[in-house]
Write a protein that holds these residues in place. Structure first.
Motif, PDB file in Angstrom:
ATOM      1  N   GLN A  18      94.086  -1.697 -37.228  1.00  0.00           N
ATOM      2  CA  GLN A  18      94.667  -0.427 -36.800  1.00  0.00           C
ATOM      3  C   GLN A  18      94.344  -0.169 -35.323  1.00  0.00           C
ATOM      4  O   GLN A  18      95.161   0.358 -34.588  1.00  0.00           O
ATOM      5  CB  GLN A  18      94.157   0.720 -37.667  1.00  0.00           C
ATOM      6  CG  GLN A  18      94.560   0.612 -39.129  1.00  0.00           C
ATOM      7  CD  GLN A  18      96.049   0.435 -39.319  1.00  0.00           C
ATOM      8  OE1 GLN A  18      96.526  -0.676 -39.547  1.00  0.00           O
ATOM      9  NE2 GLN A  18      96.789   1.504 -39.212  1.00  0.00           N
ATOM     10  N   LEU A  22      96.907   0.631 -32.030  1.00  0.00           N
ATOM     11  CA  LEU A  22      96.711   1.684 -31.036  1.00  0.00           C
ATOM     12  C   LEU A  22      96.697   1.095 -29.622  1.00  0.00           C
ATOM     13  O   LEU A  22      97.269   1.665 -28.693  1.00  0.00           O
ATOM     14  CB  LEU A  22      95.422   2.446 -31.330  1.00  0.00           C
ATOM     15  CG  LEU A  22      95.194   3.752 -30.593  1.00  0.00           C
ATOM     16  CD1 LEU A  22      96.342   4.726 -30.776  1.00  0.00           C
ATOM     17  CD2 LEU A  22      93.902   4.387 -31.067  1.00  0.00           C
ATOM     18  N   CYS A  63      89.250   9.120 -29.046  1.00  0.00           N
ATOM     19  CA  CYS A  63      90.075   9.071 -30.249  1.00  0.00           C
ATOM     20  C   CYS A  63      89.246   8.408 -31.341  1.00  0.00           C
ATOM     21  O   CYS A  63      88.873   7.245 -31.220  1.00  0.00           O
ATOM     22  CB  CYS A  63      91.350   8.268 -29.993  1.00  0.00           C
ATOM     23  SG  CYS A  63      92.330   7.958 -31.474  1.00  0.00           S
ATOM     24  N   LEU A  65      89.410   6.911 -34.728  1.00  0.00           N
ATOM     25  CA  LEU A  65      90.391   6.349 -35.654  1.00  0.00           C
ATOM     26  C   LEU A  65      89.756   6.283 -37.038  1.00  0.00           C
ATOM     27  O   LEU A  65      88.902   5.443 -37.300  1.00  0.00           O
ATOM     28  CB  LEU A  65      90.797   4.965 -35.144  1.00  0.00           C
ATOM     29  CG  LEU A  65      92.026   4.312 -35.721  1.00  0.00           C
ATOM     30  CD1 LEU A  65      93.254   5.204 -35.589  1.00  0.00           C
ATOM     31  CD2 LEU A  65      92.282   2.988 -35.013  1.00  0.00           C
ATOM     32  N   LEU A  93      91.948  10.904 -35.809  1.00  0.00           N
ATOM     33  CA  LEU A  93      93.297  10.397 -36.079  1.00  0.00           C
ATOM     34  C   LEU A  93      93.269   9.558 -37.347  1.00  0.00           C
ATOM     35  O   LEU A  93      92.476   8.614 -37.450  1.00  0.00           O
ATOM     36  CB  LEU A  93      93.765   9.544 -34.895  1.00  0.00           C
ATOM     37  CG  LEU A  93      95.210   9.093 -34.892  1.00  0.00           C
ATOM     38  CD1 LEU A  93      96.154  10.297 -34.722  1.00  0.00           C
ATOM     39  CD2 LEU A  93      95.443   8.084 -33.766  1.00  0.00           C
ATOM     40  N   LYS A 115      97.745  13.343 -38.290  1.00  0.00           N
ATOM     41  CA  LYS A 115      98.575  12.204 -38.672  1.00  0.00           C
ATOM     42  C   LYS A 115      98.866  11.386 -37.432  1.00  0.00           C
ATOM     43  O   LYS A 115      99.069  11.919 -36.340  1.00  0.00           O
ATOM     44  CB  LYS A 115      99.889  12.677 -39.290  1.00  0.00           C
ATOM     45  CG  LYS A 115      99.726  13.273 -40.655  1.00  0.00           C
ATOM     46  CD  LYS A 115     101.074  13.607 -41.250  1.00  0.00           C
ATOM     47  CE  LYS A 115     100.882  14.165 -42.647  1.00  0.00           C
ATOM     48  NZ  LYS A 115     102.167  14.402 -43.304  1.00  0.00           N
ATOM     49  N   TRP A 116      98.928  10.081 -37.647  1.00  0.00           N
ATOM     50  CA  TRP A 116      99.189   9.173 -36.542  1.00  0.00           C
ATOM     51  C   TRP A 116     100.680   8.897 -36.455  1.00  0.00           C
ATOM     52  O   TRP A 116     101.249   8.204 -37.289  1.00  0.00           O
ATOM     53  CB  TRP A 116      98.410   7.887 -36.751  1.00  0.00           C
ATOM     54  CG  TRP A 116      98.534   6.853 -35.667  1.00  0.00           C
ATOM     55  CD1 TRP A 116      99.250   6.935 -34.506  1.00  0.00           C
ATOM     56  CD2 TRP A 116      97.914   5.582 -35.655  1.00  0.00           C
ATOM     57  NE1 TRP A 116      99.107   5.801 -33.768  1.00  0.00           N
ATOM     58  CE2 TRP A 116      98.284   4.939 -34.460  1.00  0.00           C
ATOM     59  CE3 TRP A 116      97.065   4.922 -36.531  1.00  0.00           C
ATOM     60  CZ2 TRP A 116      97.847   3.664 -34.135  1.00  0.00           C
ATOM     61  CZ3 TRP A 116      96.632   3.648 -36.204  1.00  0.00           C
ATOM     62  CH2 TRP A 116      97.013   3.025 -35.021  1.00  0.00           C
ATOM     63  N   ASN A 117     101.288   9.461 -35.454  1.00  0.00           N
ATOM     64  CA  ASN A 117     102.638   9.073 -35.047  1.00  0.00           C
ATOM     65  C   ASN A 117     102.686   9.227 -33.531  1.00  0.00           C
ATOM     66  O   ASN A 117     101.794   9.833 -32.927  1.00  0.00           O
ATOM     67  CB  ASN A 117     103.727   9.878 -35.781  1.00  0.00           C
ATOM     68  CG  ASN A 117     103.674  11.360 -35.499  1.00  0.00           C
ATOM     69  OD1 ASN A 117     103.657  11.786 -34.338  1.00  0.00           O
ATOM     70  ND2 ASN A 117     103.622  12.165 -36.553  1.00  0.00           N
ATOM     71  N   LEU A 121     100.281  11.560 -31.198  1.00  0.00           N
ATOM     72  CA  LEU A 121      99.291  10.881 -30.356  1.00  0.00           C
ATOM     73  C   LEU A 121      99.422  11.333 -28.900  1.00  0.00           C
ATOM     74  O   LEU A 121      98.422  11.656 -28.253  1.00  0.00           O
ATOM     75  CB  LEU A 121      99.439   9.366 -30.483  1.00  0.00           C
ATOM     76  CG  LEU A 121      98.409   8.519 -29.748  1.00  0.00           C
ATOM     77  CD1 LEU A 121      96.994   8.848 -30.207  1.00  0.00           C
ATOM     78  CD2 LEU A 121      98.699   7.048 -29.970  1.00  0.00           C
TER      79      LEU A 121
END
Length: 129
Positions: A18, A22, A63, A65, A93, A115-117, A121
């Motif tokens: 992941q 990113l 960030c 993750l 995130l 949410k990760w979009n 972001l």
């Protein structure tokens, strides 16, 4: 406008894939950020904390993750604590779109997991929290 420097804190053992996604997003033409550095797989001995703290000093935002095993990722918990000590902006995130993501033990109870979009972001890095 200068790009924001971002430190990615992640669970190396479980969420490295992941993190690579990113990193790829940072290379997009409309990316508002660049990666200054990210978590290390070093053990928490010697000057590990000093090295990470020095890296954190040169970033604009952190960030975190968050994957499914984040609650047991002690290195991430230390990184987030150091970021807080330095007064760095940070956000959590969700590393995956499905399943329960856990948060680092050093996260505040009021920290929201986002949410990760791509649009989220960009907004989060720009301070939209």
């Amino acid at each position: 406008m200068a790009k924001k420097r971002v430190f990615i804190s992640f669970d190396y053992d479980n969420d490295q894939g992941q993190k690579h996604l990113l990193v790829g997003q940072a290379k997009l033409p409309d990316s508002p950020f660049e990666l200054a550095d990210w978590s290390s797989k070093e053990h928490l001995t010697g000057d590990w904390k000093a090295k990470i703290k020095a890296k954190l000093a040169y970033v604009d935002v952190v960030c975190v993750l968050c994957g499914k095993n984040m609650a047991t990722a002690t290195g991430v918990a230390h990184e987030l604590s150091m970021a807080k000590e330095l007064g760095k902006e940070y956000f959590l995130l969700a590393a995956y779109s499905e399943g329960n993501m856990s948060r680092p033990s050093s996260a505040s109870a009021t920290d929201k997991m986002y949410k990760w979009n791509w649009e989220n972001l960009k907004a989060l890095i720009g301070g939209g929290r």
